[in-house]
Scaffold this active site. Structure first.
Site, short mmCIF file in Angstrom:
data_model
loop_
_atom_site.label_atom_id
_atom_site.label_comp_id
_atom_site.label_asym_id
_atom_site.label_seq_id
_atom_site.Cartn_x
_atom_site.Cartn_y
_atom_site.Cartn_z
N ARG A 91 0.81 -1.23 0.00
CA ARG A 91 0.00 0.00 0.00
C ARG A 91 0.84 1.29 0.00
O ARG A 91 0.52 2.21 -0.74
CB ARG A 91 -1.00 -0.01 1.16
CG ARG A 91 -2.00 -1.16 1.07
CD ARG A 91 -3.15 -1.04 2.07
NE ARG A 91 -3.96 0.12 1.77
CZ ARG A 91 -3.90 1.28 2.41
NH1 ARG A 91 -3.09 1.43 3.43
NH2 ARG A 91 -4.64 2.29 2.03
N CYS A 113 15.00 -4.56 -3.63
CA CYS A 113 15.89 -3.72 -4.43
C CYS A 113 15.12 -2.73 -5.29
O CYS A 113 15.16 -2.77 -6.52
CB CYS A 113 16.76 -4.61 -5.30
SG CYS A 113 17.60 -5.84 -4.31
N TYR A 153 -6.33 -5.10 2.24
CA TYR A 153 -5.46 -4.89 1.08
C TYR A 153 -3.99 -5.03 1.50
O TYR A 153 -3.11 -4.34 0.98
CB TYR A 153 -5.76 -3.54 0.40
CG TYR A 153 -7.23 -3.41 0.07
CD1 TYR A 153 -7.80 -4.15 -0.97
CD2 TYR A 153 -8.09 -2.61 0.83
CE1 TYR A 153 -9.15 -4.08 -1.24
CE2 TYR A 153 -9.45 -2.53 0.56
CZ TYR A 153 -9.97 -3.26 -0.48
OH TYR A 153 -11.31 -3.20 -0.75
C1 LIG Z 1 -13.41 -2.95 -3.58
C2 LIG Z 1 -14.89 -3.01 -3.63
C3 LIG Z 1 -15.64 -2.94 -2.46
C4 LIG Z 1 -15.03 -2.72 -1.11
O1 LIG Z 1 -14.47 -1.46 -0.94
P1 LIG Z 1 -13.90 -1.05 0.50
O2 LIG Z 1 -13.32 0.28 0.29
O3 LIG Z 1 -12.88 -2.07 0.88
O4 LIG Z 1 -15.06 -1.02 1.44
C5 LIG Z 1 -17.02 -3.06 -2.57
N1 LIG Z 1 -17.63 -3.25 -3.77
C6 LIG Z 1 -16.92 -3.32 -4.92
C7 LIG Z 1 -17.64 -3.53 -6.20
C8 LIG Z 1 -15.54 -3.20 -4.89
O5 LIG Z 1 -14.85 -3.26 -6.04
#
Ligand SMILES: *Cc1c(COP(=O)(O)O)cnc(C)c1O
Length: 421
Positions: free
Chosen positions: A314, A346, A375
């Site tokens: 991240r 690296c 994530y």
């Molecule tokens: C990534 C995603 C989520 C979740 O998003 P968050 O920010 O983790 O709550 C929900 N719905 C869809 C379609 C997504 O792509």
């Protein structure tokens, strides 16, 4: 709120000292708190109380079977974006009718797997996809329940890589074309068009973009019903943000978000789904790492950790901030020193933080990245041939390895050598 607190001078996950897990599992590792996971799920569930609803955990945020089982036992549905996620949810015991299938590029194979195993609905993102699902369902002698994801063209005011609700993004159909697309869907034999889906982005720290999007969805519900569509389910997506930096203004609470949903769409008599990922698991997980070296540079000092960008991408990918704290509690008023905190990979991008003020830490000390549950492990790789980081789940005074670290041999032997070599 989470369950990672200092007790007797050592950071604990619930009732387990992190040093004990580190001694048993080695570093780096991810650790999750069951109590925090459950608490966050319940906050959403309670926020929608009084409305017919299902909270579908967006499992791309963290998809370990043990996490899925913990949430499924609380009554969570799942939002999946691939056949792999669908099958993982099923393997964790989630029934098909609690699984929502999202994603902009579902393949024929993925559609078939979900129809075969049962699916609550597909959230359809384009007309070609709609036609493909209809044809596959018809060939299997079934009818596929669908919503259509509309792109409301609102600015989620989040990092550009995780904003999805602007007309320039690849997601959904433009809301202005919704009537035509719904009419098209209604003519296809393999589909049951049951509702509307919207998801405008991730890590939103302000409710206004949700309000703008949901107002458009409410208006569209009326328009589509007048056109003869039986709109009975609204999937309002995920995206509510979490506090990554302690001391900053906290993002809105799930209860405020629930009130907003009630206000915008509560009068429509629709079943409500939401798809939170990050807020359920983000603050329920830490990445724990060990300091390898402290290196003095020309104009700065480096804290070199045994975790790297392959374990937590991240910061490199989204310029994300994670609080990094020593596992042994520093003395109150301990001197702070600025470090660039980096991993061994690296690449200069393998930098977790620049000029970060830290209390005294040295080689062998453990540090914890806060808010690393979402994530984190799911985006880990074996770049630089670093074995995939393991995961641990804590419940009260118990902990269990829920994905062990592969051995070097396991990692190497995944490759196969062609007969000509
Ligand atoms: C990534 C995603 C989520 C979740 O998003 P968050 O920010 O983790 O709550 C929900 N719905 C869809 C379609 C997504 O792509």
């Amino acid at each position: 709120m989470d369950h990672f607190l200092y007790r007797d001078g050592v950071l604990h996950a619930e009732d387990v000292p992190l040093a004990e897990i580190a001694a048993s599992v080695g570093t780096p590792f991810y650790v999750y708190s069951t109590a925090t996971l459950v608490r966050h799920f319940r906050l959403f569930d309670e926020a929608l109380a009084g409305m017919d609803h299902l909270v579908c955990y967006a499992m791309k945020a963290a998809s370990n079977q043990a996490i899925l089982k913990t949430l499924a036992a609380e009554g969570a549905g799942m939002d999946v974006v691939s056949a792999g996620e669908y099958l993982r949810a099923r393997a964790a015991g989630v029934p098909g009718d609690r699984i929502v299938f999202s994603g902009v590029g579902k393949t024929a194979q993925e559609i078939r797997i979900a129809l075969d195993g049962g699916v609550r609905q597909f959230n359809v993102e384009s007309e070609p996809e709609m036609e493909a699902i209809s044809a596959i369902a018809a060939s299997m002698g079934v009818v596929a329940p669908i919503t259509i994801r509309v792109n409301p063209d609102v600015d989620a005011r989040t990092h550009a890589k995780i904003a999805t609700g602007k007309s320039e993004n690849k997601f959904g159909i433009p809301i202005a074309r919704a009537r035509d697309v719904y009419a098209h869907a209604a003519r296809l034999p393999g589909l049951d068009v049951i509702g509307i889906d919207v998801h405008i982005g991730s890590q939103l720290t302000d409710l206004a973009p949700f309000e703008a999007a949901y107002a458009k969805v409410a208006e569209l519900t009326g328009v589509l019903r007048a056109d003869g569509h039986d709109i009975r389910r609204l999937d309002l997506g995920g995206g509510l943000g979490i506090p990554y930096t302690r001391g900053n203004e906290p993002p809105p609470l799930p209860s405020d978000y629930g009130d907003l949903i009630r206000r915008c769409v509560g009068h429509l008599g629709c079943e409500i789904e939401i798809e939170p990922g990050r807020l359920i698991v983000g603050n329920a997980g830490l990445l724990v790492s060990q300091v390898i070296y402290v290196k003095s540079g020309e104009d700065r000092d480096f804290l070199i950790l045994d975790a790297a960008m392959n374990d937590l991408i991240r910061p490199a990918m989204y310029e994300a901030h994670h609080d990094i704290v020593p596992v042994v509690e520093p003395d109150a008023g301990a001197d702070q020193h600025a470090f660039d905190i980096v991993g061994p990979v690296c690449e200069t991008g393998d930098t977790f933080a620049r000029h970060r003020m830290m209390p005294p830490v040295g080689p062998g000390d453990l540090v914890a990245f806060r808010s690393a549950g979402a994530y984190g492990a799911v985006m880990a790789s074996e770049y630089n041939s670093r074995p995939l980081v393991p995961e641990v789940l804590v419940k009260g005074d118990k902990f269990a390895v829920i994905r062990r670290r592969p051995t070097f041999d396991e990692m190497i032997n995944r490759d196969t050598i062609p007969e000509w070599l």
